[in-house]
Design an enzyme around this catalytic site. Structure first.
Site, short mmCIF file in Angstrom:
data_model
loop_
_atom_site.label_atom_id
_atom_site.label_comp_id
_atom_site.label_asym_id
_atom_site.label_seq_id
_atom_site.Cartn_x
_atom_site.Cartn_y
_atom_site.Cartn_z
N CYS A 1 -12.83 -17.48 -73.19
CA CYS A 1 -13.69 -17.56 -72.48
C CYS A 1 -13.98 -16.61 -71.83
O CYS A 1 -15.33 -15.61 -72.70
CB CYS A 1 -13.07 -18.51 -70.91
N ARG B 1 -21.14 -26.04 -63.33
CA ARG B 1 -19.99 -25.36 -63.81
C ARG B 1 -19.19 -26.01 -64.68
O ARG B 1 -19.11 -27.39 -64.48
CB ARG B 1 -19.12 -24.34 -62.15
N HIS C 1 -8.51 -23.15 -72.30
CA HIS C 1 -7.93 -22.30 -71.44
C HIS C 1 -6.85 -23.07 -71.97
O HIS C 1 -7.01 -24.30 -72.86
CB HIS C 1 -7.52 -22.11 -69.89
#
Ligand code: GLN
Length: 243
Positions: free
Chosen positions: A93, A127, A193
């Protein structure tokens, strides 16, 4: 044998248990009798990249990326040289974004990256948050990778970077072109993640394989090791999203 992993900025770049990736690498190396040594590298700390067999850097909020990116830029030439010579690296990320040319945040801050990966990132209007299931393009069995994404940056690949995977569920690099992550040589950047590696032991083993071949030569191979528990966790995500 011994493998040395350099963990870049563990204090500032460690979201959603990203350190679990280091633990997964260490666990699967040690189970095979490999002495796996982790060296934490914080801002201002020197690294002799010739002593290092793999690099890991986790994700970070914009504010944490802003704190470390100048220090990271100082490492540009020596790290890029080692990566171009096959040093394996996994970047998650925020670290993935800083391995590219630049990350422009929602506030208009331009964080220059080291430009090793041919990618650029800009904050988007949406997002990207949630579970991700994707089909990896590397030689992996199973093909699928599972994880969790939470990023505002939208990443676009240049000609030199190939995607790590194609998304079945989730938004991946930008929510438009279906790609997730990037691979250039033995450098992997990804938005996943999770932590990523505990639920994707096939990717863990690929990184370890790259490291031991680089150290011992192309004929060296990783000893077989059961991954049924890790793959059971992987399959739970596949079943949960009914893909
Ligand atoms: N700050 C970056 C973004 O929101 C990276 C976040 C992260 O590492 N999860 O895009």
């Amino acid at each position: 044998m011994q493998l040395v992993l350099a963990h870049l900025y563990p204090q500032h770049m460690n979201l959603y248990g990203d350190r679990g990736n280091v633990l997964a690498l260490q666990y699967r190396a040690q189970k095979r009798g490999i002495n796996f040594h982790v060296v934490d590298i914080e801002m201002g700390q020197d690294v002799d990249w010739h002593e290092v067999d793999m690099v890991f850097m986790g994700g970070g909020e914009d504010s944490h990326q802003a704190m470390i990116y100048e220090d990271f830029l100082n490492r540009k030439s020596r790290l890029s040289e080692s990566l171009s010579l096959g040093l394996p690296m996994l970047a998650i990320c925020g670290a993935y974004q800083l391995l590219g040319h630049e990350y422009v945040t929602a506030d208009g801050n331009r964080l220059e990256g080291i430009g090793y990966l041919d990618i650029t990132t800009r904050a988007g209007s949406v997002r990207s948050i949630g579970d991700v299931v994707c089909d990896g393009v590397l030689s992996l069995t199973p093909k699928t990778l599972v994880g969790f994404e939470n990023h505002g940056g939208q990443t676009y690949l240049g000609d030199l970077a190939g995607p790590l995977a194609h998304v079945r569920l989730g938004r991946g690099n930008n929510g438009e072109d279906g790609t997730e992550g990037a691979v250039q040589g033995h450098t992997i950047g990804t938005y996943l993640h999770g932590s990523l590696l505990p639920k994707n032991p096939h990717l863990t083993d690929l990184l370890l394989t790259w490291a031991i071949k680089r150290r011992l030569g192309p004929d060296a191979n990783l000893a077989p090791l059961d991954a049924s528990w890790e793959l059971a966790a992987h399959d739970v995500i596949l079943r949960r999203v009914k893909i």
